[in-house]
Design a protein around this motif. Structure first.
Motif, PDB file in Angstrom:
ATOM      1  N   UNK A  97       0.834  -1.202   0.000  1.00 38.30           N
ATOM      2  CA  UNK A  97       0.000   0.000   0.000  1.00 38.30           C
ATOM      3  C   UNK A  97       0.866   1.249   0.000  1.00 38.30           C
ATOM      4  N   UNK A  98       1.918   1.223   0.832  1.00 35.03           N
ATOM      5  CA  UNK A  98       2.833   2.365   0.890  1.00 35.03           C
ATOM      6  C   UNK A  98       3.464   2.610  -0.469  1.00 35.03           C
ATOM      7  N   UNK A  99       3.875   1.536  -1.123  1.00 28.94           N
ATOM      8  CA  UNK A  99       4.485   1.673  -2.449  1.00 28.94           C
ATOM      9  C   UNK A  99       3.488   2.235  -3.453  1.00 28.94           C
ATOM     10  N   UNK A 100       2.229   1.815  -3.335  1.00 28.26           N
ATOM     11  CA  UNK A 100       1.198   2.329  -4.233  1.00 28.26           C
ATOM     12  C   UNK A 100       0.983   3.826  -4.011  1.00 28.26           C
TER      13      UNK A 100
ATOM     14  N   UNK B  24       3.891   5.660  -5.525  1.00 24.11           N
ATOM     15  CA  UNK B  24       3.811   5.577  -6.990  1.00 24.11           C
ATOM     16  C   UNK B  24       2.733   6.506  -7.534  1.00 24.11           C
ATOM     17  N   UNK B  25       1.605   6.596  -6.814  1.00 19.30           N
ATOM     18  CA  UNK B  25       0.521   7.478  -7.255  1.00 19.30           C
ATOM     19  C   UNK B  25       0.960   8.934  -7.190  1.00 19.30           C
ATOM     20  N   UNK B  26       1.668   9.310  -6.114  1.00 19.25           N
ATOM     21  CA  UNK B  26       2.142  10.687  -5.981  1.00 19.25           C
ATOM     22  C   UNK B  26       3.149  11.002  -7.076  1.00 19.25           C
ATOM     23  N   UNK B  27       4.019  10.057  -7.358  1.00 21.23           N
ATOM     24  CA  UNK B  27       5.026  10.270  -8.407  1.00 21.23           C
ATOM     25  C   UNK B  27       4.343  10.547  -9.746  1.00 21.23           C
ATOM     26  N   UNK B  28       3.284   9.792 -10.016  1.00 19.69           N
ATOM     27  CA  UNK B  28       2.546   9.983 -11.275  1.00 19.69           C
ATOM     28  C   UNK B  28       1.861  11.344 -11.301  1.00 19.69           C
TER      29      UNK B  28
ATOM     30  N   UNK C 223      12.422  13.543  -6.811  1.00 19.78           N
ATOM     31  CA  UNK C 223      12.110  12.179  -6.413  1.00 19.78           C
ATOM     32  C   UNK C 223      11.026  12.207  -5.343  1.00 19.78           C
ATOM     33  N   UNK C 224      10.464  11.049  -5.041  1.00 19.47           N
ATOM     34  CA  UNK C 224       9.538  10.890  -3.933  1.00 19.47           C
ATOM     35  C   UNK C 224      10.256  10.120  -2.837  1.00 19.47           C
ATOM     36  N   UNK C 225      10.255  10.642  -1.630  1.00 26.35           N
ATOM     37  CA  UNK C 225      10.875   9.976  -0.488  1.00 26.35           C
ATOM     38  C   UNK C 225       9.788   9.614   0.519  1.00 26.35           C
ATOM     39  N   UNK C 226       9.885   8.401   1.040  1.00 26.93           N
ATOM     40  CA  UNK C 226       8.844   7.942   1.951  1.00 26.93           C
ATOM     41  C   UNK C 226       7.519   7.848   1.210  1.00 26.93           C
ATOM     42  N   UNK C 227       6.450   8.174   1.920  1.00 24.48           N
ATOM     43  CA  UNK C 227       5.119   8.109   1.312  1.00 24.48           C
ATOM     44  C   UNK C 227       4.742   9.389   0.594  1.00 24.48           C
TER      45      UNK C 227
ATOM     46  N   UNK D 148      10.847  15.608  -3.196  1.00 20.73           N
ATOM     47  CA  UNK D 148      12.197  16.150  -2.989  1.00 20.73           C
ATOM     48  C   UNK D 148      12.762  16.703  -4.285  1.00 20.73           C
ATOM     49  N   UNK D 149      13.215  17.961  -4.238  1.00 21.81           N
ATOM     50  CA  UNK D 149      14.019  18.544  -5.309  1.00 21.81           C
ATOM     51  C   UNK D 149      15.457  18.418  -4.848  1.00 21.81           C
ATOM     52  N   UNK D 150      16.302  17.786  -5.670  1.00 20.44           N
ATOM     53  CA  UNK D 150      17.617  17.385  -5.171  1.00 20.44           C
ATOM     54  C   UNK D 150      18.743  17.799  -6.111  1.00 20.44           C
ATOM     55  N   UNK D 151      19.970  17.723  -5.555  1.00 19.94           N
ATOM     56  CA  UNK D 151      21.147  18.122  -6.335  1.00 19.94           C
ATOM     57  C   UNK D 151      21.725  16.917  -7.075  1.00 19.94           C
ATOM     58  N   UNK D 152      22.864  17.132  -7.723  1.00 16.68           N
ATOM     59  CA  UNK D 152      23.448  16.093  -8.566  1.00 16.68           C
ATOM     60  C   UNK D 152      23.871  14.861  -7.779  1.00 16.68           C
ATOM     61  N   UNK D 153      24.098  15.013  -6.473  1.00 11.08           N
ATOM     62  CA  UNK D 153      24.474  13.881  -5.625  1.00 11.08           C
ATOM     63  C   UNK D 153      23.260  13.182  -5.014  1.00 11.08           C
ATOM     64  N   UNK D 154      22.060  13.672  -5.364  1.00  4.36           N
ATOM     65  CA  UNK D 154      20.846  13.089  -4.805  1.00  4.36           C
ATOM     66  C   UNK D 154      20.479  13.618  -3.438  1.00  4.36           C
ATOM     67  N   UNK D 155      21.202  14.660  -2.980  1.00  8.66           N
ATOM     68  CA  UNK D 155      20.920  15.248  -1.670  1.00  8.66           C
ATOM     69  C   UNK D 155      19.796  16.280  -1.792  1.00  8.66           C
ATOM     70  N   UNK D 156      18.983  16.441  -0.752  1.00  9.85           N
ATOM     71  CA  UNK D 156      17.849  17.370  -0.845  1.00  9.85           C
ATOM     72  C   UNK D 156      18.288  18.833  -0.924  1.00  9.85           C
ATOM     73  N   UNK D 157      17.727  19.543  -1.881  1.00 12.14           N
ATOM     74  CA  UNK D 157      17.845  21.000  -1.918  1.00 12.14           C
ATOM     75  C   UNK D 157      16.662  21.593  -1.140  1.00 12.14           C
ATOM     76  N   UNK D 158      15.483  20.983  -1.343  1.00 13.14           N
ATOM     77  CA  UNK D 158      14.294  21.342  -0.561  1.00 13.14           C
ATOM     78  C   UNK D 158      13.295  20.194  -0.650  1.00 13.14           C
ATOM     79  N   UNK D 159      12.655  19.886   0.474  1.00 16.84           N
ATOM     80  CA  UNK D 159      11.628  18.843   0.549  1.00 16.84           C
ATOM     81  C   UNK D 159      10.264  19.482   0.714  1.00 16.84           C
ATOM     82  N   UNK D 160       9.278  18.951   0.021  1.00 12.53           N
ATOM     83  CA  UNK D 160       7.910  19.471   0.083  1.00 12.53           C
ATOM     84  C   UNK D 160       6.959  18.391   0.582  1.00 12.53           C
ATOM     85  N   UNK D 161       5.958  18.812   1.359  1.00 16.22           N
ATOM     86  CA  UNK D 161       4.852  17.942   1.735  1.00 16.22           C
ATOM     87  C   UNK D 161       3.544  18.657   1.392  1.00 16.22           C
ATOM     88  N   UNK D 162       2.542  17.878   1.051  1.00 20.75           N
ATOM     89  CA  UNK D 162       1.262  18.441   0.623  1.00 20.75           C
ATOM     90  C   UNK D 162       0.491  18.970   1.818  1.00 20.75           C
TER      91      UNK D 162
END
Length: 233
Positions: A23-26, A29-33, A85-89, A93-107
């Motif tokens: 369910x968590x993965x779903x 995945x839905x948020x990513x879409x 990317x989507x982290x957690x549920x 995350x908007x991230x830099x070239x190393x995959x580190x967070x520049x800023x994280x957003x929640x709805x």
């Protein structure tokens, strides 16, 4: 209770308490879409904006995105953003070239995400079409207003401007002969935020108004003797 029944009960309880990774993965995945498309990254009241095209194509660290050319000038931290990317549920995350967070957003509301950068403040990520609709709403707010009681008695005239004050707020001016309560409040700034018109004073006080319709805003929380903002009276 028999050992067999005891074992069945324990297994049932374990299954009930166990997380549901599928369910968590779903959800993720839905948020990513849902996030694929054009978004506006902005300060809380859109004095500085940046349009981002978030794509579904994979990169080594996440998913592709494109920033409009003016982003780095408007919001300097965006120069470090190379993917998303989507982290957690539910973290976008908007991230830099190393995959580190520049800023994280929640709805925080449907289609509206908030992110905090330490030392800078809150930023909003919103569907571009919805954000431009808000901009149109703000433009419609500029001009002369009257503050009236519920019985229709005018207590003050105000002018909302699009002249920047502090942060993401704009200047507001009182007209002569206002009610003493409004004079004491002395609003000098305003903004639109999450569907509310907010008047603010230099003392840090604020009054919030919510729209009854396109032309009338009522102070909240409501009272038996309400204050209402009306256009151009």
């Amino acid at each position: 209770m028999s050992l067999a029944r005891s074992g069945i009960a324990a297994a049932a309880l374990t299954a009930l308490l166990a997380p549901a990774p599928q369910v968590a993965a779903q959800d993720a995945a839905a948020l990513k879409k849902e996030m694929v498309g054009q978004w506006e990254l902005a300060t809380t009241e859109r004095s500085k904006t940046c349009v981002i095209m978030m794509k579904g194509d994979a990169t080594p660290q996440g998913l592709k995105l494109e920033l409009e050319p003016g982003c780095a000038k408007a919001l300097p931290f965006t120069k470090d953003i190379t993917s998303w990317n989507i982290k957690g549920l539910d973290i976008v995350r908007l991230q830099d070239a190393a995959g580190q967070p520049v800023i994280d957003f929640t709805e925080v509301e449907s289609g509206i995400f908030e992110g905090l950068r330490s030392g800078e403040g809150v930023y909003i990520l919103q569907n571009l079409a919805a954000a431009r609709s808000l901009a149109k709403s703000m433009d419609q707010m500029i001009g002369d207003w009257s503050m009236v009681r519920g019985n229709g008695q005018t207590v003050c005239g105000l002018t909302l401007t699009n002249t920047e004050a502090t942060g993401d707020n704009f200047q507001v001016f009182l007209k002569p002969k206002c009610d003493p309560a409004v004079v004491a409040f002395a609003p000098n700034q305003w903004r639109l935020e999450r569907g509310q018109m907010i008047l603010m004073s230099a003392k840090g006080e604020s009054w919030q108004f919510e729209a009854d319709d396109n032309a009338q805003w009522r102070r909240v929380p409501d009272t038996a003797d309400p204050l209402i903002m009306l256009r151009g009276q």
